[in-house]
Design an enzyme around this catalytic site. Structure first.
Site, short mmCIF file in Angstrom:
data_model
loop_
_atom_site.label_atom_id
_atom_site.label_comp_id
_atom_site.label_asym_id
_atom_site.label_seq_id
_atom_site.Cartn_x
_atom_site.Cartn_y
_atom_site.Cartn_z
N GLU A 141 0.81 -1.23 0.00
CA GLU A 141 0.00 0.00 0.00
C GLU A 141 0.84 1.28 0.00
O GLU A 141 0.73 2.13 0.87
CB GLU A 141 -0.95 -0.01 1.19
CG GLU A 141 -1.90 -1.20 1.16
CD GLU A 141 -2.80 -1.30 2.39
OE1 GLU A 141 -2.73 -0.40 3.27
OE2 GLU A 141 -3.57 -2.28 2.49
N ASN B 72 1.90 -5.25 -3.17
CA ASN B 72 0.50 -5.51 -2.82
C ASN B 72 -0.23 -4.22 -2.49
O ASN B 72 0.29 -3.36 -1.78
CB ASN B 72 0.48 -6.45 -1.60
CG ASN B 72 -0.91 -6.99 -1.29
OD1 ASN B 72 -1.59 -7.52 -2.17
ND2 ASN B 72 -1.34 -6.86 -0.04
N HIS C 154 -10.70 -5.82 -2.09
CA HIS C 154 -11.73 -5.61 -1.07
C HIS C 154 -12.87 -4.86 -1.74
O HIS C 154 -12.77 -3.66 -2.02
CB HIS C 154 -11.16 -4.81 0.10
CG HIS C 154 -10.09 -5.53 0.86
ND1 HIS C 154 -10.34 -6.70 1.54
CD2 HIS C 154 -8.77 -5.24 1.05
CE1 HIS C 154 -9.22 -7.11 2.12
NE2 HIS C 154 -8.25 -6.26 1.83
N ASP D 129 -12.63 -9.97 -0.61
CA ASP D 129 -13.91 -10.13 0.06
C ASP D 129 -14.89 -9.17 -0.60
O ASP D 129 -14.48 -8.23 -1.29
CB ASP D 129 -13.82 -9.90 1.58
CG ASP D 129 -13.04 -8.65 1.99
OD1 ASP D 129 -13.10 -7.64 1.25
OD2 ASP D 129 -12.36 -8.68 3.02
#
Length: 424
Positions: free
Chosen positions: A161, A202, A238, A270
């Site tokens: 990030e 990531n 996400h 998710d």
């Protein structure tokens, strides 16, 4: 006195009945039908995330009996992050991480390491260092953690990030103190620490071809051009059914990262719905899982698809997004949801047939393909017209497109060899 005893007895009875209901729901959880997720196909790893203390949770038996047969890849939620492994300088604690690694080895799981360098969950002692001391601390942390897990963890999220949603570098203490070079230096150090490991960048909100995804793409393209060691990109994924997705744009975005020669990992997927979802919401959620995973299965560069947990009981979502939840494949009582069966179906979707050597997608291997490969090697073009052109050009399945592939193509077109090494 009797009144207090009666209240205590009543409270104990309520606790007992609640536990009985929970245990009953767990014991009677529906067993999913069909093949387990990891057994449907063999091309990509299918993963989940485990919380710390997973072996000592009150329902660890139900947790593990549900998860173990479904997946073959696991990531630690927190126990491999900096605050857990090095809370004070040069004092390392790998106890919880070792439990996960040992469990994974016993159960034939691959471990995806998460994460070496991040702006969150990094102790204050790191954040207050001078530039030279901070860089030394980062190098030492990478060295020690990767050395401890050498030969046990084949994939690491090296930097996590590093960008804001607008595409600017995140104004983290790393960036303020060391500048953007901390990212490439972390990758260089990680490669030196363990040359055999896949090194991943990531991040979240990369699925769209917008400012953030463009920034990550441009950084990794630059890294590749300068031989900075990076092997893959991690799409956290996400998602929330409140926000629509252009699935074709997602597929194109996957392809452009693949064209850089990067492996692609779906690392934390998710799909949020309301905390008490309707049947319609659950069906919409299932559609998100199905469409995303089908696009992933159609992209040869995708090497793993991982959900961030598997049961709603232990999801991070409700605490982070008030009013949202139920984001995973199993409900809080370990019953499979529509999304489980959507993922099951999507994993079984057909993958594209690659015609090796056909880098323009014409359906045959000819002089045009030869010319395109030559242009690619000379740097005149950076990718091939075919959707899977990079994979099609890797004729000897070495993992890269190089002069040997070009030589093989020439021999094939001249009739010196009757077929290409990986088929035509």
């Amino acid at each position: 006195m009797r009144k207090k005893s009666f209240k205590a007895l009543s409270a104990a009875l309520v606790v007992f009945m609640t536990a009985l209901v929970i245990c009953s729901a767990t014991v009677n959880a529906a067993t999913p039908t069909g093949k387990r997720l990891k057994d449907i196909q063999s091309r990509v790893l299918i993963g989940t995330e485990f919380p710390s203390g997973f072996t000592t949770m009150s329902d660890s038996s139900a947790f593990l009996s549900t998860a173990t047969p479904e997946f073959n890849l696991v990531t630690a939620e927190n126990c491999m992050k900096w605050d857990a492994t090095e809370s004070s300088q040069n004092n390392f604690n790998f106890a919880e991480g070792d439990k996960l690694v040992n469990w994974a080895q016993t159960n034939n799981y691959t471990v995806h390491g998460h994460t070496l360098v991040w702006h969150n969950q990094t102790p204050g002692w790191v954040q207050n260092l001078s530039a030279s001391a901070m860089q030394s601390a980062m190098y030492n942390h990478i060295d020690k953690v990767m050395a401890h897990y050498k030969g046990k963890i084949p994939i690491w999220d090296v930097v996590n990030e590093a960008f804001e949603d607008d595409g600017n570098y995140r104004n983290s203490f790393w960036y303020r103190t060391l500048g953007k070079s901390y990212i490439e230096n972390a990758f260089i150090r990680a490669r030196a620490a363990d040359p055999s490991v896949k090194l991943i960048y990531n991040d979240y909100n990369l699925e769209y071809t917008g400012n953030k995804s463009n920034a990550a793409y441009n950084m990794l393209k630059d890294f590749k051009s300068r031989n900075i060691p990076v092997d893959g990109i991690g799409f956290q994924m996400h998602l929330d059914i409140q926000y629509s997705i252009d699935y074709n744009d997602f597929a194109r975005n996957l392809q452009r990262f693949a064209d850089l020669g990067l492996e692609i990992y779906i690392t934390e997927m998710d799909v949020r719905v309301s905390s008490n979802p309707t049947a319609a919401e659950l069906q919409t959620q299932a559609g998100y899982y199905k469409n995303i995973i089908e696009k992933c299965m159609a992209q040869p560069a995708v090497k793993a698809i991982q959900v961030w947990g598997f049961t709603d009981k232990y999801s991070w979502v409700p605490n982070t997004f008030p009013g949202r939840g139920a984001a995973l494949l199993f409900d809080s009582n370990y019953n499979p949801k529509p999304s489980y069966y959507a993922m099951q179906a999507a994993l079984g979707s057909s993958t594209p047939t690659i015609v090796y050597g056909d880098v323009d997608g014409s359906g045959s291997v000819d002089a045009v393909d030869y010319s395109l490969m030559k242009q690619y090697l000379l740097g005149s073009i950076t990718k091939f017209p075919a959707e899977n052109g990079m994979a099609a050009a890797d004729l000897n399945a070495s993992g890269t497109v190089d002069a040997l592939d070009f030589a093989i193509m020439k021999q094939y077109l001249l009739g010196i060899i009757p077929k290409l090494p990986v088929g035509v």
